[in-house]
Write an enzyme that holds these catalytic residues in place. Structure first.
Site, PDB file in Angstrom:
ATOM      1  N   CYS A   1     -28.215  68.262 -16.372  1.00  0.00           N
ATOM      2  CA  CYS A   1     -27.190  68.877 -17.229  1.00  0.00           C
ATOM      3  C   CYS A   1     -27.778  69.416 -18.541  1.00  0.00           C
ATOM      4  CB  CYS A   1     -26.078  67.878 -17.513  1.00  0.00           C
ATOM      5  SG  CYS A   1     -26.661  66.244 -17.993  1.00  0.00           S
ATOM      6  N   ASN A   2     -28.566  68.603 -19.247  1.00  0.00           N
ATOM      7  CA  ASN A   2     -29.139  69.065 -20.515  1.00  0.00           C
ATOM      8  C   ASN A   2     -30.110  70.219 -20.295  1.00  0.00           C
ATOM      9  OD1 ASN A   2     -28.079  67.396 -22.723  1.00  0.00           O
ATOM     10  ND2 ASN A   2     -28.906  65.697 -21.514  1.00  0.00           N
TER      11      ASN A   2
ATOM     12  N   THR B   1     -19.898  61.261  -9.340  1.00  0.00           N
ATOM     13  CA  THR B   1     -19.526  62.222 -10.397  1.00  0.00           C
ATOM     14  C   THR B   1     -19.878  63.660 -10.012  1.00  0.00           C
ATOM     15  OG1 THR B   1     -19.893  60.498 -12.034  1.00  0.00           O
ATOM     16  CG2 THR B   1     -19.883  62.766 -12.844  1.00  0.00           C
ATOM     17  N   ILE B   2     -21.101  63.882  -9.608  1.00  0.00           N
ATOM     18  CA  ILE B   2     -21.554  65.242  -9.314  1.00  0.00           C
ATOM     19  C   ILE B   2     -21.174  65.655  -7.887  1.00  0.00           C
ATOM     20  CG2 ILE B   2     -23.616  66.721  -9.143  1.00  0.00           C
ATOM     21  CD1 ILE B   2     -22.912  65.860 -12.048  1.00  0.00           C
TER      22      ILE B   2
ATOM     23  N   HIS C   1     -22.426  66.215 -24.074  1.00  0.00           N
ATOM     24  CA  HIS C   1     -23.623  66.185 -24.916  1.00  0.00           C
ATOM     25  C   HIS C   1     -23.462  67.262 -25.988  1.00  0.00           C
ATOM     26  CE1 HIS C   1     -25.745  64.049 -21.659  1.00  0.00           C
ATOM     27  NE2 HIS C   1     -25.532  65.057 -20.852  1.00  0.00           N
TER      28      HIS C   1
ATOM     29  N   GLY D   1     -37.585  68.930 -22.480  1.00  0.00           N
ATOM     30  CA  GLY D   1     -38.434  70.089 -22.754  1.00  0.00           C
ATOM     31  C   GLY D   1     -39.323  70.422 -21.558  1.00  0.00           C
TER      32      GLY D   1
ATOM     33  N   GLN E   1     -21.552  67.244 -19.134  1.00  0.00           N
ATOM     34  CA  GLN E   1     -22.524  66.710 -18.177  1.00  0.00           C
ATOM     35  C   GLN E   1     -21.974  66.574 -16.770  1.00  0.00           C
ATOM     36  OE1 GLN E   1     -21.052  64.868 -20.536  1.00  0.00           O
ATOM     37  NE2 GLN E   1     -20.146  63.099 -19.524  1.00  0.00           N
TER      38      GLN E   1
ATOM     39  N   ARG F   1     -24.510  61.986 -24.465  1.00  0.00           N
ATOM     40  CA  ARG F   1     -23.391  61.057 -24.254  1.00  0.00           C
ATOM     41  C   ARG F   1     -23.950  59.741 -23.709  1.00  0.00           C
ATOM     42  NH1 ARG F   1     -25.325  60.500 -19.885  1.00  0.00           N
ATOM     43  NH2 ARG F   1     -24.625  61.207 -17.847  1.00  0.00           N
TER      44      ARG F   1
ATOM     45  N   GLY G   1     -31.736  64.238 -11.533  1.00  0.00           N
ATOM     46  CA  GLY G   1     -32.220  62.867 -11.738  1.00  0.00           C
ATOM     47  C   GLY G   1     -33.515  62.613 -10.993  1.00  0.00           C
TER      48      GLY G   1
END
Ligand code: NAD
Length: 345
Positions: free
Chosen positions: A140-141, A11-12, A221, A196, A302, A169, A110
Site C-alpha cells: 500500500c505505501n 482484508t485485501i 497512512h 524506498g 491501506q 496506521r 507483504g
C-alpha cells in the site's frame, strides 16, 4: 473471460474478489479460506464458491459449509491465481502448490520482491508484467509513493530525489489484537524503511529514502514528501500533473477535507463499498513549490489502494488490454473518480 482464483480472503483478498467480479472480462472461480468464519459466510452470500486447504475440509463441514474443493482444485479450475495471504504465506504456497502448475500467480506486497519475476504498479510498469508467471503487486505505501512519482514523471516533471516520511496506521480496523496503543513507534527504527527500496523495484532509477513511524490510528497512512525536481516548475504545472493522473484525488481544505478521517467520511457519504478510498488522497493545499523543491502530504487507504492494481495486473499478464485501456476500464467499473483524468500519454 479470464478465470481467477483468489487464495486468502482477508482484508485485501475479499476486496480483490469483489473488484474482479465487477469486470466483464474476468470471472471468479472461487475464493480460498482457512476458517469457516463470518467472512466465509459473506463469500458464500456473494455467490463465490468456497475452497479450503486439505486439512481444513472437516472443519468447514462441521460448520455446515461444504467446500467446493481444495487448493489444487481451485488452481486447476483457474487461469490465474491471486494470492492474498499474510506475509510469507504466499511464498510457502508457491513452493507447496503453485510451482506444480503452469499458471500465473499474482502475489501481494507483504512478500519479498524475489517471490516474483516482476513487481508491479499499473502506472509505473504495466507492460513489464506481460507473459510473466509470477508478479507481485507492491504494498500500500509503495503503491502510494509510486503513483505520486509516476504522476509527475508521466507528465514531464522529472524527479531527481524523493524523501518520504510515513506515518503508518498501527493496524487495520478489524485487527483488534494489534497496537500500538497510545504510542509512536519507529517502524522500523532503521533508515531507510523498506518502502524506498521497494519503490525501486518498480521505478528502478529513483533516488529515494523513506522513514516510517507507526501511529495509533487504523484509518489510513499519511505520507509527507519532499521531492527535488530536475528543474523549476510552476505549482500549477505540478497540480495539473496530479489532477489528470488516474487514481489521485485532490482534496481541498476549503471543501472540508482537513484530515484523513474526512476522506473516509467522504467515501462513506458516496456509498463506496466498505467505505474504501483506493485513490491517493493528496491534500492540494500541501502542494508547495520552492525553486526545484516540491513538498506535499497525502493519505493512503491501506485496505483498498492495491485493489485496482491487482485487476490491472491480471490484464497486464495476459496482454488482453493495453495499459491505459485497462486502467480506465478498472477505474470505471470500480467507480473511482474519472472526471478530468487522462487515460493516455
Ligand atoms: P489478512 O490477514 O487480512 O488476510 C489474509 C487471509 O489469508 C486470511 O483470511 C487468512 O485466514 C488467510 N490465510 C492464512 N493462511 C493461509 C493459507 N496458508 N492459505 C490460504 N489462506 C490463508 O491479510 P491482508 O491484510 O489481507 O494481507 C494480505 C497481503 O496483502 C499481505 O501480503 C499484505 O502485506 C498485503 N497488503 C496488506 C495491506 C493492508 O494494509 N492490510 C495493504 C496492502 C497489501
Amino acid at each position: 473471460m479470464i478465470r481467477v482464483g483468489i487464495v486468502g480472503y482477508g482484508t485485501i483478498g475479499k476486496r480483490i474478489a469483489d473488484a474482479i467480479a465487477a469486470q466483464d472480462d474476468m470471472k471468479i472461480v472461487g475464493v480460498l479460506k482457512t476458517s469457516p468464519d463470518y467472512e466465509a459466510k459473506v463469500a458464500v452470500g456473494r455467490g463465490f464458491a468456497l475452497y479450503t486447504l486439505p486439512d481444513r475440509v472437516d472443519k468447514f463441514k462441521k460448520a455446515g459449509i461444504e467446500p467446493a474443493g481444495v487448493i489444487e482444485d481451485l488452481i486447476k479450475a483457474s487461469d490465474i491465481i491471486i494470492d492474498a495471504t499474510p506475509e510469507d504465506v504466499g511464498r510457502e504456497n508457491k513452493e507447496k502448490y503453485y510451482q506444480r502448475f503452469d499458471k500465473p500467480v499474482i502475489f501481494q506486497g507483504g512478500e519479498d520482491a524475489d517471490v516474483a519475476e516482476v513487481s508491479f504498479n499499473a502506472l509505473a510498469n504495466y507492460e513489464e508484467a506481460r507473459g510473466r508467471r509470477y508478479v507481485r503487486v507492491v504494498s500500500c505505501n509503495t503503491t502510494g509513493i509510486t503513483r505520486v512519482l509516476s504522476a509527475l514523471m508521466l507528465n514531464g516533471v522529472g524527479v531527481r530525489k524523493a524523501r518520504v516520511f510515513i506515518a503508518r496506521r498501527g493496524a487495520d480496523p478489524k485487527e483488534h489484537k494489534k497496537g500500538p496503543i497510545n504510542d509512536v513507534v519507529p517502524n522500523p527504527a532503521t533508515v531507510p524503511s523498506h518502502h524506498g527500496p521497494d519503490v525501486q523495484t518498480v521505478l528502478k532509477n529513483v533516488d529515494i529514502v523513506t522513514m516510517a513511524v507507526a501511529v495509533p490510528v487504523t484509518i489510513m497512512h499519511m505520507h509527507m514528501a519532499y521531492l527535488e525536481l530536475d528543474s523549476t516548475y510552476s505549482r500549477d504545472a505540478v497540480l495539473e500533473a496530479f489532477a489528470k493522473t488516474p487514481r489521485i484525488f485532490l482534496a481541498d481544505v476549503g471543501l472540508g477535507f482537513q484530515s484523513l478521517a474526512q476522506i473516509i467520511e467522504y467515501a462513506r457519504d458516496l456509498g463506496r463499498p466498505r467505505a474504501d478510498f483506493p485513490e491517493v488522497a493528496l491534500f492540494r493545499d500541501s502542494v508547495t513549490v520552492r525553486g526545484n523543491e516540491l513538498y506535499l502530504m497525502y493519505g493512503v487507504h491501506q485496505e483498498s489502494i492495491v485493489v485496482p492494481e491487482n485487476v490491472d495486473a491480471v490484464r497486464a499478464i495476459f496482454g488482453t488490454l493495453p495499459k491505459w485501456n485497462s486502467i480506465e476500464k478498472t477505474d470505471r467499473t470500480l467507480k473511482l473518480f474519472t472526471e478530468g483524468k487522462v487515460y493516455a500519454r
